[in-house]
Motif scaffolding. Structure first.
Motif, PDB file in Angstrom:
ATOM      1  N   UNK A  31       9.272   2.516  -5.303  1.00  0.00           N
ATOM      2  CA  UNK A  31       9.400   3.777  -6.396  1.00  0.00           C
ATOM      3  C   UNK A  31       9.838   3.354  -7.743  1.00  0.00           C
ATOM      4  N   UNK A  32      10.302   2.072  -7.944  1.00  0.00           N
ATOM      5  CA  UNK A  32      10.478   1.502  -9.348  1.00  0.00           C
ATOM      6  C   UNK A  32       9.342   1.764 -10.130  1.00  0.00           C
ATOM      7  N   UNK A  33       9.659   2.207 -11.406  1.00  0.00           N
ATOM      8  CA  UNK A  33       8.491   2.661 -12.270  1.00  0.00           C
ATOM      9  C   UNK A  33       8.283   4.208 -12.260  1.00  0.00           C
ATOM     10  N   UNK A  34       8.580   4.801 -11.184  1.00  0.00           N
ATOM     11  CA  UNK A  34       8.476   6.287 -11.125  1.00  0.00           C
ATOM     12  C   UNK A  34       7.073   6.704 -11.439  1.00  0.00           C
ATOM     13  N   UNK A  35       6.031   5.796 -11.246  1.00  0.00           N
ATOM     14  CA  UNK A  35       4.622   6.086 -11.636  1.00  0.00           C
ATOM     15  C   UNK A  35       4.261   7.431 -10.687  1.00  0.00           C
TER      16      UNK A  35
ATOM     17  N   UNK B 160       0.038  13.727  -0.331  1.00  0.00           N
ATOM     18  CA  UNK B 160      -0.728  14.787  -0.340  1.00  0.00           C
ATOM     19  C   UNK B 160       0.289  15.843  -0.720  1.00  0.00           C
ATOM     20  N   UNK B 161       1.720  15.979  -0.129  1.00  0.00           N
ATOM     21  CA  UNK B 161       2.542  17.150  -0.010  1.00  0.00           C
ATOM     22  C   UNK B 161       3.925  16.697  -0.960  1.00  0.00           C
ATOM     23  N   UNK B 162       4.125  15.536  -1.175  1.00  0.00           N
ATOM     24  CA  UNK B 162       5.530  14.943  -1.644  1.00  0.00           C
ATOM     25  C   UNK B 162       5.709  15.873  -3.295  1.00  0.00           C
ATOM     26  N   UNK B 163       6.938  16.148  -3.552  1.00  0.00           N
ATOM     27  CA  UNK B 163       7.262  16.677  -4.728  1.00  0.00           C
ATOM     28  C   UNK B 163       8.099  15.381  -5.266  1.00  0.00           C
ATOM     29  N   UNK B 164       8.253  15.791  -6.866  1.00  0.00           N
ATOM     30  CA  UNK B 164       9.145  14.902  -7.647  1.00  0.00           C
ATOM     31  C   UNK B 164      10.616  15.034  -6.796  1.00  0.00           C
ATOM     32  N   UNK B 165      11.004  16.203  -6.737  1.00  0.00           N
ATOM     33  CA  UNK B 165      12.286  16.486  -6.093  1.00  0.00           C
ATOM     34  C   UNK B 165      12.446  15.493  -5.014  1.00  0.00           C
ATOM     35  N   UNK B 166      11.290  15.405  -4.153  1.00  0.00           N
ATOM     36  CA  UNK B 166      11.495  14.738  -2.677  1.00  0.00           C
ATOM     37  C   UNK B 166      11.875  13.158  -3.078  1.00  0.00           C
ATOM     38  N   UNK B 167      11.333  12.488  -4.395  1.00  0.00           N
ATOM     39  CA  UNK B 167      11.622  11.197  -4.672  1.00  0.00           C
ATOM     40  C   UNK B 167      12.549  10.732  -5.848  1.00  0.00           C
ATOM     41  N   UNK B 168      13.172  11.758  -6.190  1.00  0.00           N
ATOM     42  CA  UNK B 168      13.974  11.595  -7.199  1.00  0.00           C
ATOM     43  C   UNK B 168      15.511  10.992  -6.600  1.00  0.00           C
TER      44      UNK B 168
ATOM     45  N   UNK C 192      18.762   6.566  -6.880  1.00  0.00           N
ATOM     46  CA  UNK C 192      18.591   7.460  -7.707  1.00  0.00           C
ATOM     47  C   UNK C 192      18.218   6.821  -8.876  1.00  0.00           C
ATOM     48  N   UNK C 193      17.646   7.502  -9.942  1.00  0.00           N
ATOM     49  CA  UNK C 193      17.007   6.862 -11.347  1.00  0.00           C
ATOM     50  C   UNK C 193      18.303   6.796 -12.247  1.00  0.00           C
ATOM     51  N   UNK C 194      18.146   5.454 -12.868  1.00  0.00           N
ATOM     52  CA  UNK C 194      19.205   5.149 -13.916  1.00  0.00           C
ATOM     53  C   UNK C 194      19.318   6.278 -14.719  1.00  0.00           C
ATOM     54  N   UNK C 195      20.410   6.548 -15.227  1.00  0.00           N
ATOM     55  CA  UNK C 195      20.579   7.689 -16.127  1.00  0.00           C
ATOM     56  C   UNK C 195      19.871   7.547 -17.527  1.00  0.00           C
ATOM     57  N   UNK C 196      19.805   6.402 -17.980  1.00  0.00           N
ATOM     58  CA  UNK C 196      18.891   6.344 -19.445  1.00  0.00           C
ATOM     59  C   UNK C 196      17.766   5.747 -19.388  1.00  0.00           C
ATOM     60  N   UNK C 197      17.175   5.485 -18.103  1.00  0.00           N
ATOM     61  CA  UNK C 197      15.878   4.828 -18.098  1.00  0.00           C
ATOM     62  C   UNK C 197      15.438   5.339 -16.651  1.00  0.00           C
ATOM     63  N   UNK C 198      14.553   6.629 -16.546  1.00  0.00           N
ATOM     64  CA  UNK C 198      14.003   7.205 -15.374  1.00  0.00           C
ATOM     65  C   UNK C 198      13.307   6.185 -14.569  1.00  0.00           C
ATOM     66  N   UNK C 199      12.728   5.082 -15.017  1.00  0.00           N
ATOM     67  CA  UNK C 199      11.960   4.164 -14.381  1.00  0.00           C
ATOM     68  C   UNK C 199      12.793   3.057 -13.861  1.00  0.00           C
ATOM     69  N   UNK C 200      13.940   2.821 -13.839  1.00  0.00           N
ATOM     70  CA  UNK C 200      14.878   1.946 -13.284  1.00  0.00           C
ATOM     71  C   UNK C 200      15.569   2.657 -12.133  1.00  0.00           C
ATOM     72  N   UNK C 201      16.088   1.967 -11.156  1.00  0.00           N
ATOM     73  CA  UNK C 201      16.695   2.387 -10.207  1.00  0.00           C
ATOM     74  C   UNK C 201      18.197   2.189  -9.940  1.00  0.00           C
ATOM     75  N   UNK C 202      19.101   2.873  -9.349  1.00  0.00           N
ATOM     76  CA  UNK C 202      20.451   2.678  -8.769  1.00  0.00           C
ATOM     77  C   UNK C 202      20.434   2.853  -7.305  1.00  0.00           C
ATOM     78  N   UNK C 203      21.149   1.861  -6.490  1.00  0.00           N
ATOM     79  CA  UNK C 203      21.150   1.885  -5.347  1.00  0.00           C
ATOM     80  C   UNK C 203      22.544   1.977  -4.986  1.00  0.00           C
ATOM     81  N   UNK C 204      23.114   2.760  -3.878  1.00  0.00           N
ATOM     82  CA  UNK C 204      24.550   2.971  -3.395  1.00  0.00           C
ATOM     83  C   UNK C 204      24.475   2.771  -1.841  1.00  0.00           C
ATOM     84  N   UNK C 205      25.034   1.520  -1.544  1.00  0.00           N
ATOM     85  CA  UNK C 205      25.087   1.456   0.017  1.00  0.00           C
ATOM     86  C   UNK C 205      26.386   1.617   0.588  1.00  0.00           C
ATOM     87  N   UNK C 206      26.440   2.230   1.749  1.00  0.00           N
ATOM     88  CA  UNK C 206      27.748   1.955   2.328  1.00  0.00           C
ATOM     89  C   UNK C 206      27.497   1.556   3.964  1.00  0.00           C
ATOM     90  N   UNK C 207      27.904   0.739   4.300  1.00  0.00           N
ATOM     91  CA  UNK C 207      27.562  -0.080   5.509  1.00  0.00           C
ATOM     92  C   UNK C 207      28.883  -0.019   6.588  1.00  0.00           C
TER      93      UNK C 207
END
Ligand SMILES: C[S@@+](CC[C@H](N)C(=O)[O-])C[C@H]1O[C@@H](n2cnc3c(N)ncnc32)[C@H](O)[C@@H]1O
Length: 366
Positions: free
Chosen positions: A134-138, A244-252, A332-347
């Motif tokens: 999903x990086x690039x959000x294309x 065919x059915x995914x929405x932008x909300x599903x992947x944001x 989720x998407x980085x706040x100042x660049x929607x094409x970059x991502x931030x990942x939070x992991x709890x393990x």
């Protein structure tokens, strides 16, 4: 400068400068055109499923050099709209003409979101996948195109996508820690020298510099071609997408509760590897004759230009066969660049039936 303003609106000028500009160069398109696994998958998906193309209208979202549009035409499409945001559209047009397909392929220079087509299409084809899918959000642009231009019984190429993760061992964990320590050490000498030679005390900037380097060396995911032997536990599906059915909300925001069992005896758990696959299956109403898979999973003898993304754990942990990792994943998407991502992991880890306290990690996919 970020491409996304505080109110969440994307600044198109900045987005073009940050993101699209590299796609305007042939060397970059060539990198993708030289990826045999990628090329074979799209080629086979089209030519082994000609029934989806013969006499049909096709939209290629982000045509780049025009390759997918040209194949669609060669497979028998009646009309192909090849949309490209950058000046690469000019090269695509030259290529279309050189291959005598200008009566079928219409190259349109412009952003998918802004342009208008004269008709709806039967197939939307696109190579929209970025690192860790999903990086690039294309995919947003492909979803926008689908909602505006796909006929009710139309098909998506690819039709499905999945994100994967697995625990790994990797020497990169030592290398990156040593790089980070070296950078901090070097800063200390720099502070001393600046005071001695130029009379300015820079030590007030030590903390921000250390934080900056920590983010860069220890928290930024890395591109890597993992060997399958580096995987030390069962692989986890993080996200499944029906194109065919995914929405932008599903992947944001991608969130998952997933678990993996360690499969190696006495292994050094150094972090996670992340990758994706996509499938060309057509749709329920209009299935593919030959289903094709494009995978970017660690492989012994072949890799893709996507490689895998590696998320390192500092310090690494010792694990045993049968230990369980229970993971809360959030991307989720980085706040100042929607094409970059931030990942939070709890393990959380269950070792010999005992649940150990969870640990949390934040990563950046830059
Ligand atoms: C990963 S490349 C794929 C190029 C080509 N389809 C291929 O498979 O070799 C993605 C292309 O899509 C273009 N692109 C991305 N978003 C777009 C949009 N919203 N509108 C038009 N073109 C876009 C980029 O400029 C880039 O050339």
């Amino acid at each position: 400068m970020g491409s996304t303003a505080a109110n969440g609106v994307v600044d198109k000028g900045v987005d073009f400068a940050n993101y699209f500009c590299t796609y305007g160069f042939l060397y970059h398109q060539k990198e993708m055109l030289s990826d045999r696994i990628r090329m074979d998958a799209y080629y086979n998906a089209i030519f082994e499923n000609k029934h989806h193309f013969q006499g049909k209208t096709v939209l290629d979202v982000g045509t780049g050099s025009g390759i997918l549009a040209i194949w669609s035409a060669q497979a028998g499409a009646r009309k192909v709209y090849a949309v490209e945001a950058t000046k690469m559209a000019e090269h695509a047009l030259e290529l279309v003409k050189a291959n005598k397909l200008q009566n079928v392929v219409e190259v349109i220079e412009g952003s998918m979101e802004d342009i208008t087509l004269p008709e709806k299409v039967d197939v939307i084809i696109s190579e929209w996948m970025g690192y860790f899918l999903l990086r690039e959000s294309m995919l947003d642009s492909v979803i926008c195109a689908r909602d505006r231009w796909l006929n009710p019984n139309g098909v998506m190429y690819p039709s499905h996508a999945r994100m994967w993760m697995a625990p790994i061992r990797s020497g990169l964990v030592d290398q990156k820690l040593s790089d980070y320590q070296g950078a901090v050490q070097d800063w200390r000498s720099f502070v001393d020298e600046t005071k001695t030679f130029y009379g300015v005390d820079m030590s007030v900037l030590t903390n921000p510099f250390t934080e900056e380097q920590k983010k860069y060396y220890l928290q930024t995911s890395l591109w890597n071609n993992l060997h399958p032997d580096q995987i030390i536990g069962t692989s986890m599906v993080v996200k499944e997408i029906d194109c065919l059915t995914a929405t932008v909300d599903d992947i944001r925001n991608v969130q998952a509760s997933i678990s993996s069992s360690i499969t190696e005896e006495n292994a050094r758990f150094c972090g996670f590897g992340g990758w994706f696959d996509v499938h060309f299956r057509g749709s329920n109403k209009n299935p593919a004759e030959h289903e094709i898979e494009l995978t970017t999973a660690p492989s012994e003898d072949s890799g893709t230009h996507w490689g895998q993304q590696v998320f390192l754990l500092h310090p690494p942990l010792r694990v045993q066969r049968g230990d369980d990792l229970i993971l809360q994943f959030s991307m989720s998407r980085s706040k100042d660049n929607h094409r970059l991502m931030e990942v939070d992991l709890s393990c959380e880890m269950r070792q010999s039936g005992k649940l150990l306290p969870p640990f949390q990690k934040k990563f950046y996919i830059e």
